[in-house]
Design a protein around this motif. Structure first.
Motif, PDB file in Angstrom:
ATOM      1  N   VAL A 154       0.831  -1.060  -0.181  1.00 42.29           N
ATOM      2  CA  VAL A 154      -0.046  -0.025   0.183  1.00 42.29           C
ATOM      3  C   VAL A 154       0.995   1.284  -0.099  1.00 42.29           C
ATOM      4  O   VAL A 154       1.922   1.316   0.781  1.00 42.29           O
ATOM      5  N   VAL A 155       0.720   2.183  -0.910  1.00 40.50           N
ATOM      6  CA  VAL A 155       1.457   3.548  -1.145  1.00 40.50           C
ATOM      7  C   VAL A 155       0.521   4.435  -0.177  1.00 40.50           C
ATOM      8  O   VAL A 155      -0.597   4.643  -0.365  1.00 40.50           O
ATOM      9  N   VAL A 156       1.419   5.242   0.616  1.00 41.41           N
ATOM     10  CA  VAL A 156       0.799   6.123   1.590  1.00 41.41           C
ATOM     11  C   VAL A 156       1.403   7.611   1.098  1.00 41.41           C
ATOM     12  O   VAL A 156       2.591   7.692   1.466  1.00 41.41           O
ATOM     13  N   VAL A 157       0.527   8.498   0.643  1.00 40.01           N
ATOM     14  CA  VAL A 157       1.064   9.866   0.425  1.00 40.01           C
ATOM     15  C   VAL A 157       0.370  10.795   1.318  1.00 40.01           C
ATOM     16  O   VAL A 157      -0.649  10.821   1.497  1.00 40.01           O
ATOM     17  N   SER A 158       1.425  11.267   2.043  1.00 34.01           N
ATOM     18  CA  SER A 158       0.766  12.252   3.180  1.00 34.01           C
ATOM     19  C   SER A 158       1.509  13.996   2.907  1.00 34.01           C
ATOM     20  O   SER A 158       2.429  13.875   2.296  1.00 34.01           O
ATOM     21  N   ASP A 159       0.509  14.846   3.480  1.00 31.90           N
ATOM     22  CA  ASP A 159       0.972  15.890   3.452  1.00 31.90           C
ATOM     23  C   ASP A 159       2.184  16.702   4.459  1.00 31.90           C
ATOM     24  O   ASP A 159       2.258  15.604   5.220  1.00 31.90           O
ATOM     25  N   GLY A 160       2.463  17.775   4.513  1.00 32.78           N
ATOM     26  CA  GLY A 160       3.458  18.044   5.676  1.00 32.78           C
ATOM     27  C   GLY A 160       3.078  18.064   6.937  1.00 32.78           C
ATOM     28  O   GLY A 160       3.766  18.025   7.889  1.00 32.78           O
ATOM     29  N   GLU A 161       1.725  17.976   7.195  1.00 30.24           N
ATOM     30  CA  GLU A 161       1.159  17.679   8.573  1.00 30.24           C
ATOM     31  C   GLU A 161       1.263  16.313   8.954  1.00 30.24           C
ATOM     32  O   GLU A 161       0.404  15.978  10.058  1.00 30.24           O
ATOM     33  N   GLY A 162       1.214  15.405   8.173  1.00 25.97           N
ATOM     34  CA  GLY A 162       0.880  13.947   8.382  1.00 25.97           C
ATOM     35  C   GLY A 162      -0.157  13.454   7.979  1.00 25.97           C
ATOM     36  O   GLY A 162      -0.288  12.260   8.384  1.00 25.97           O
ATOM     37  N   ARG A 163      -1.053  14.061   7.547  1.00 32.55           N
ATOM     38  CA  ARG A 163      -2.222  13.517   6.858  1.00 32.55           C
ATOM     39  C   ARG A 163      -2.185  13.016   5.685  1.00 32.55           C
ATOM     40  O   ARG A 163      -1.655  13.335   4.626  1.00 32.55           O
ATOM     41  N   ALA A 164      -2.676  11.565   5.744  1.00 26.90           N
ATOM     42  CA  ALA A 164      -2.729  10.801   4.499  1.00 26.90           C
ATOM     43  C   ALA A 164      -3.691  11.415   3.309  1.00 26.90           C
ATOM     44  O   ALA A 164      -4.807  11.686   3.586  1.00 26.90           O
ATOM     45  N   LEU A 165      -3.138  11.806   2.306  1.00 26.98           N
ATOM     46  CA  LEU A 165      -3.812  12.420   1.018  1.00 26.98           C
ATOM     47  C   LEU A 165      -4.250  11.153   0.335  1.00 26.98           C
ATOM     48  O   LEU A 165      -5.124  11.387  -0.635  1.00 26.98           O
TER      49      LEU A 165
END
Length: 141
Positions: A68-79
Motif C-alpha cells: 500500500v502506497v501512502v502519500v501524506s502532506d506536511g502535517e502527516g495527514r494521508a492524502l
C-alpha cells in the motif's frame, strides 16, 4: 522499486506498507517516509526483502506480496492511500526477486518455482491426472 504518481501539492512524503504472505502466515513492515516532489512520477524503494523470509519452504514456492502506497502532506495527514498491483516474491541463492503476476506465471507452475518444487508438481500431476489441486508448499491430488 515502485513508481508512484504524486498529487499536485507541496510538502509531500511517501511511505510503503508491505505484507508478505505465505502458507497462511504473514509478515508486515513499513518503509520510512521520504520527501517527494509534487505532481511527478517518483520511484519508491521497498527496502530489502532478503531478511523477511520466515519459512524454509519459501525458497521453493512463491510468496504473495501486497503493498500500500501512502502519500501524506506536511502535517502527516494521508492524502492518498492506494494498493499497488499484486506481486510475488521468489528467493534464490542471491536473495529476493520481486515479480509481477506475468513474470510469476512464466517462472512457476502453481506457485512452484524451484527444481525441487516443480518435480513435486510434475509427479503429482502424473498421479492425479486432471484433478490436481496446488497450494503453496502443498500439492494434493
Amino acid at each position: 522499486m515502485l513508481a508512484v504518481r504524486t498529487p499536485d501539492r507541496d510538502d509531500l512524503t511517501v511511505r510503503l506498507e508491505g505484507r508478505l504472505h505465505f502458507a497462511g502466515q504473514s509478515r508486515t513492515w513499513a518503509t520510512a517516509e521520504q520527501a517527494v516532489p509534487a505532481y511527478e512520477v517518483v520511484e519508491v524503494d521497498l527496502g530489502s526483502l532478503d531478511g523477511l523470509r520466515f519459512d524454509a519452504r519459501q525458497v521453493d514456492w512463491l510468496s504473495d506480496l501486497s503493498v500500500v502506497v501512502v502519500v501524506s502532506d506536511g502535517e502527516g495527514r494521508a492524502l492518498l492511500r492506494q494498493a499497488a498491483p499484486p506481486l510475488k516474491v521468489a528467493w534464490d541463492g542471491h536473495g529476493a526477486m520481486l515479480l509481477d503476476l506475468d513474470e510469476a506465471a512464466e517462472l512457476s507452475v502453481g506457485g512452484a518455482w524451484s527444481a525441487a518444487a516443480l518435480a513435486v508438481v510434475a509427479e503429482s500431476a502424473s498421479d492425479a491426472g486432471e484433478e490436481l489441486v496446488i497450494e503453496y508448499g502443498k500439492v494434493t491430488p
